[in-house]
Design an enzyme around this catalytic site. Structure first.
Site, PDB file in Angstrom:
ATOM      1  CG  PHE A 113      -1.951   1.049   1.201  1.00  0.00           C
ATOM      2  CD1 PHE A 113      -2.992   0.976   0.284  1.00  0.00           C
ATOM      3  CD2 PHE A 113      -1.889   2.138   2.048  1.00  0.00           C
ATOM      4  CE1 PHE A 113      -3.963   1.969   0.216  1.00  0.00           C
ATOM      5  CE2 PHE A 113      -2.855   3.132   1.992  1.00  0.00           C
ATOM      6  CZ  PHE A 113      -3.897   3.055   1.075  1.00  0.00           C
ATOM      7  CG  ASP A 184       0.318  -2.970   6.405  1.00  0.00           C
ATOM      8  OD1 ASP A 184      -0.744  -3.387   6.915  1.00  0.00           O
ATOM      9  OD2 ASP A 184       0.409  -1.860   5.846  1.00  0.00           O
ATOM     10  CE1 TYR A 209      -9.120   1.797   6.824  1.00  0.00           C
ATOM     11  CE2 TYR A 209      -8.145   2.706   8.822  1.00  0.00           C
ATOM     12  CZ  TYR A 209      -8.078   2.458   7.470  1.00  0.00           C
ATOM     13  OH  TYR A 209      -6.985   2.874   6.763  1.00  0.00           O
ATOM     14  CE  LYS A 210      -7.515  -1.378   4.688  1.00  0.00           C
ATOM     15  NZ  LYS A 210      -8.199  -0.794   3.522  1.00  0.00           N
ATOM     16  NE  ARG A 356     -10.110  -2.785  -3.055  1.00  0.00           N
ATOM     17  CZ  ARG A 356      -9.542  -2.161  -2.015  1.00  0.00           C
ATOM     18  NH1 ARG A 356      -8.269  -2.375  -1.727  1.00  0.00           N
ATOM     19  NH2 ARG A 356     -10.207  -1.287  -1.307  1.00  0.00           N
TER      20      ARG A 356
END
Lengths: 397, 397
Positions: A113, A184, A209-210, A356
């Site tokens: 990311f 990560d 938060y995912k 996605r």
């Protein structure tokens, strides 16, 4: 055995929506608003400053950290919450570099990311001591882990295609080469089983938060392996990481173990919302999640490939090297995603051409998958995406 | 003219409590729970990922920053919210040092909040390039600002005694000496009028959970003067500070102006609670706050000195050099504070012997002050504090 009918009922999914974007922002746990209001009214409102002890706010970052630890295979007492993922990447990377002071290369891959890369660039720029950020293709990362490397900064599951690295294998190679690892887990925590302790990971960071459904901007977590916990320097040396924060001493003295990775005053409201989601996660077995996730992803891949030949799978076909998302490439992918959203199927788009879709067994069903395939098929066959209202919209998140 | 009857009614003060600790944690704005629930249910719950644009979450850090800007005399568009105060101190200090690369001394004073000093120590340790943190007594800071100094790191209003530095004067001297200034406004924002633009301050940071009533762990703010905004390096180079975060580019390109000081995903829940308090602050004139604050502080000083000769004022007597709190020294101060809390008067204690009381005109009245004095007097005369239940308690916050 995890009861997925029960878990699905714990989350609010808007009427008529098929939500395949839990890999970006998880949905609202139904109990979260009441939980946050209770914290605000009874704790903040009534206890005020005494809430720090009376309601355990001070210990919340490690208490919540222990609940996350179970989901990522971390030893209890070695995960703490706070800040954002980018800040935690900075801390982990800075601390890792200190453990390998004679080497000058940070290794990452182009599937990472961007914020992780930016943070590394920023740290290198700040230190100004000749460090280099080396970025290789994801498939080349194993060979690139050599004795020249100080630290690897790798996201286990890539955000675009869901490609999953072999944490155990890469960590073993890293250690053989004298390299410190920073993992990560943004797209791993709550998505795939993670075994930090088993893999011998050195540092790990992630967001909540995912897949963990903590809400927009929910706090991040950081893990430091027990063998490093008492020597790692936090770099961001805030008072909450001090051994005696309320002694208000003039000199910094790093707290015990993972406590030193705390920085400022903890975000109590946000962590309380996250706790409502963890009440669900506490009753979930990651092996069950994984089995259902693979089923959902494969059902989607099969259905799309059968009905939508225009799209090209760009996620790994082999579930062993794939996280909990599926991505397809399509030149007009952006417009198709807009048309899907207009029809209530929420996926997202990553430039230049990636569509996605996240699959989250806590609340995604086979029926959701089947309906999403059906709507996607209809959009592509009818070229609904080719209408001006979809082509004109601007990409956002 | 600010309507203090109205403002008082906007905050929840527990029945029977006299709250003189708003300098540590402000009380709950009555509208905050409904506001947060609305955000959770209608925005997060219904909009999910689309909330980033549909509900303006993405722009929230600068939108809220502009509301804070008015209270601290900052130019609009030059304050952004996020992270914690300690993180923002790190960013400001690192950026300030880059603007003065040939000097090696960070100057602070012993009245500064320890976390600021720890962060400076941590940064120096991280950089390992011979920087020095020089700490002088608060009264010596002006003379200590010399051409040797790279950056001053000063908290305008000290956390123990409420001693207030002259920002304009010290900043002018700093600039004369070629020094960059970082001002910590933790005990200034919402407490005293601040004129960052007028003083010519270079950087400023602060928290929002004290006088600004944002709740436990509410996000911090950072200000960068317009003349530095396009050159300052954020040090913590997260994706939200990138010029094009959603282009997911591999290389960092700092965003425009204050936007570059954003780091990770913004804490939407916590900022929404803060917004409920700012709805009150928007209707407040800082000059009115200051006038009432001085009245309240002087009423308290006079009453305590008349009735409690055992206590020694350790805050400045002159309001011009005092923030919005009053502190007294007393050997048994800790036990007295415990006895006060047991009687519903909430002040706090700072080791070794400081009893600290915050005065916050938004919700503190003359009657509160008079009753606090009365109860304090009764405790001291009756030596109520000398009971085992007060002496045995442990200091906490």
């Amino acid at each position: 055995m995890t009861d997925f009918n029960w878990t699905r009922d714990q989350f609010h999914i808007p009427q008529g929506m098929i939500y395949l974007d839990g890999n970006s922002l998880g949905p609202l746990p139904k109990m979260a608003p009441a939980r946050v209001v209770e914290m605000m009214e009874r704790q903040w409102g009534e206890q005020l400053i005494t809430g720090w002890n009376a309601s355990g706010w001070m210990a919340q970052p490690t208490r919540v950290g222990d609940r996350i630890a179970r989901l990522i295979g971390a030893e209890p007492g070695h995960v703490v919450m706070g800040d954002t993922l980018s800040i935690k990447v900075f801390q982990a990377l800075a601390a890792a570099l200190r453990l390998n002071p004679n080497r000058k290369v940070i290794l990452s891959d182009s599937g990472n990311f961007p914020s992780d890369l930016y943070i590394a660039e920023g740290l290198i720029d700040l230190l100004g001591n000749g460090l280099e950020l080396r970025i290789v293709a994801p498939e080349d990362i194993e060979d690139a882990i050599t004795e020249e490397i100080a630290v690897t900064l790798i996201t286990e599951v890539g955000y675009t295609t869901g490609r999953k690295h072999d944490m155990a294998k890469l960590t073993a190679r890293a250690h053989k080469m004298g390299v410190i690892t920073v993992w990560d887990l943004a797209h791993s925590a709550g998505a795939v089983p993670v075994d930090l302790a088993g893999a011998g990971a050195d540092f790990a960071v992630g967001c909540t938060y995912k897949y963990l459904n903590g809400g927009p901007g929910a706090p991040a977590f950081i893990y430091v392996a027990p063998r490093h916990a008492e020597v790692a320097q936090p770099a961001l040396a805030g008072w909450m990481g001090h051994a005696r924060p309320f002694a208000f001493e003039q000199d910094y003295d790093a707290g015990k173990g993972i406590e030193r990775m705390r920085v400022g005053t903890p975000p109590v409201l946000a962590m309380t919302a996250l706790e409502a989601s963890l009440d669900v996660w506490d009753k979930v077995d990651m092996a069950d999640i994984r089995a259902r996730s693979v089923e959902l992803c494969e059902r989607f891949i099969a259905g799309v490939e059968e009905n939508c030949p225009q799209l090209t799978l760009c996620s790994p076909r082999d579930a062993d090297v794939r996280g909990s998302q599926v991505s397809f490439k399509f030149d007009n992918g952006y417009a198709v995603i807009q048309a899907l959203i207009a029809e209530g199927v929420i996926g997202d788009f990553r430039a230049p051409d990636v569509m996605r879709f996240g699959f989250t067994p806590l609340y995604t069903t086979d029926k959701d998958v089947d309906e999403a395939i059906e709507i996607l098929t209809r959009i592509l066959r009818g070229a609904l995406w080719d209408k001006p209202e979809f082509l004109e919209r601007k990409a956002v998140t």
